[in-house]
Design an enzyme around this catalytic site. Sequence first.
Site, PDB file in Angstrom:
ATOM      1  N   HIS A 157       0.939  -1.512   0.133  1.00 15.53           N
ATOM      2  CA  HIS A 157       0.575   0.254   0.215  1.00 15.53           C
ATOM      3  C   HIS A 157       0.597   0.818  -0.064  1.00 15.53           C
ATOM      4  O   HIS A 157       0.215   2.151  -0.271  1.00 15.53           O
ATOM      5  CB  HIS A 157      -0.597   0.171   1.289  1.00 15.53           C
ATOM      6  N   ASP A 384     -11.497  -6.674 -18.298  1.00 14.98           N
ATOM      7  CA  ASP A 384     -11.448  -7.904 -19.155  1.00 14.98           C
ATOM      8  C   ASP A 384     -10.790  -7.682 -20.103  1.00 14.98           C
ATOM      9  O   ASP A 384      -9.794  -6.897 -20.041  1.00 14.98           O
ATOM     10  CB  ASP A 384     -13.072  -7.070 -19.925  1.00 14.98           C
TER      11      ASP A 384
END
Length: 438
Positions: A157, A384
Amino acid sequence: MTTMAVTVEITRREVLRPPPPASTRAGGSKSLLTPFDRASTDGYIPTVFAWNTPAPDNDAIVDGLLAAVARYPHLAARMGVDDRGRKCFHLNDAGVLVVEATADADLADALVAHDVAAHINELYPKADKERVDEPLFQVQLTRYRCGGLVIGTVSQHLVADGQSMSSFYTAWATAVRNASATDVPSPFTDRAAIAVPRSPPVPRFDHRNIEFRGDHSWIHAVLPMDRIKNLAINFPEEFIADLKARVGGRCTTFQCLLAHAWKKITAARDLAPEEFTQIRVAVNCRGRADPPVPMQYFGNMVLWAFPRMQARELLSSSYAAVVGAIRDAVARVDAEYIQSFVDFGDMAERAGEELASTAAGPGTAFCPDLEVDSWLGFRFHDLDFGYGPPCAFLPPDLPVEGLMILVPSCAAKGGVDLFMALDDHHVEAFKHICYSMD
């Protein structure tokens, strides 16, 4: 729900470097952490998605990953220190970890197995920030008997926030679909440009105790891990529409669902009427800074708002009033507040001060408070790889009581999934009222 046990077998584990000419393998430059980086969690965040068959083969996914990482040099970097001993990113293109695995079950069966949480825990690499030369981005591709695929990643992070990682995942998917990175936009990566202090710096707020752990920071209790229970609540599109109508006026999906969850969790916790409760709300500062920071900035650019109310007031107030309290708190994270934070970070760095983030560790119990992260801007439909968006987001265990994540539903368009961790003593009460607007 099936009682079957799913076995995951690792078949490959390798650190891979981005291809030339993007690579800077002559040693690479060093990039200092910004104050926003230092205020974030120093640890790895898992993200796990599933795709039904047909799904692209592993080679195509890995080739696209490396093509995308070449545009995002911090992901292929390593943590290091500069000549003054300050923590930094060493932009040496040392590479990302790629793990390939197989599962001896069909994906649909694995996702309804009795101990699905334990199975999800096997679907992403287990990074260790203390390990020397630990890759900052790691991915595991798990292929199921049916041909279905789960991609589990972990990212440090300190490198980037959710907005940034969403952009990277989209770039990765684009590179796989197009079999190249020619259509992948390069992010804005100039960390120095997004945190420029005033001369002289003039911090006007108590950042030492708000974003960092100072002498007067709020201390939360600790619960045994077996008392922290994870649950998932789906809010359908129709419920959200009704909730917005109840609020009236201008209200985002995030604001109305957060107001609803705050009310219901507070009721389930049965707090004393005079007790105060607050939410730590992550706020994207890119568009709030002056001058604004490009939305394509890759790094951390988050601070926090803290709406706060007495339990009596919260439970008796209208949804509109609670949304107003949330909106007002978020509005206080304005350009002046952001600049004050940057100035404080500059002064602390010049003084050689080590700043500790207030990010909660495992076992923390926020009660009577909450913390929320919104992934509602995460462009899941763009994830996708050539055969459609993911069929499921698989939440890893949240180890902090009172932590909530709002995620667009993969199952139903317009719906939102709330993943959260609560004290086991409050779970049944919350489940009983979580869809009530009374």
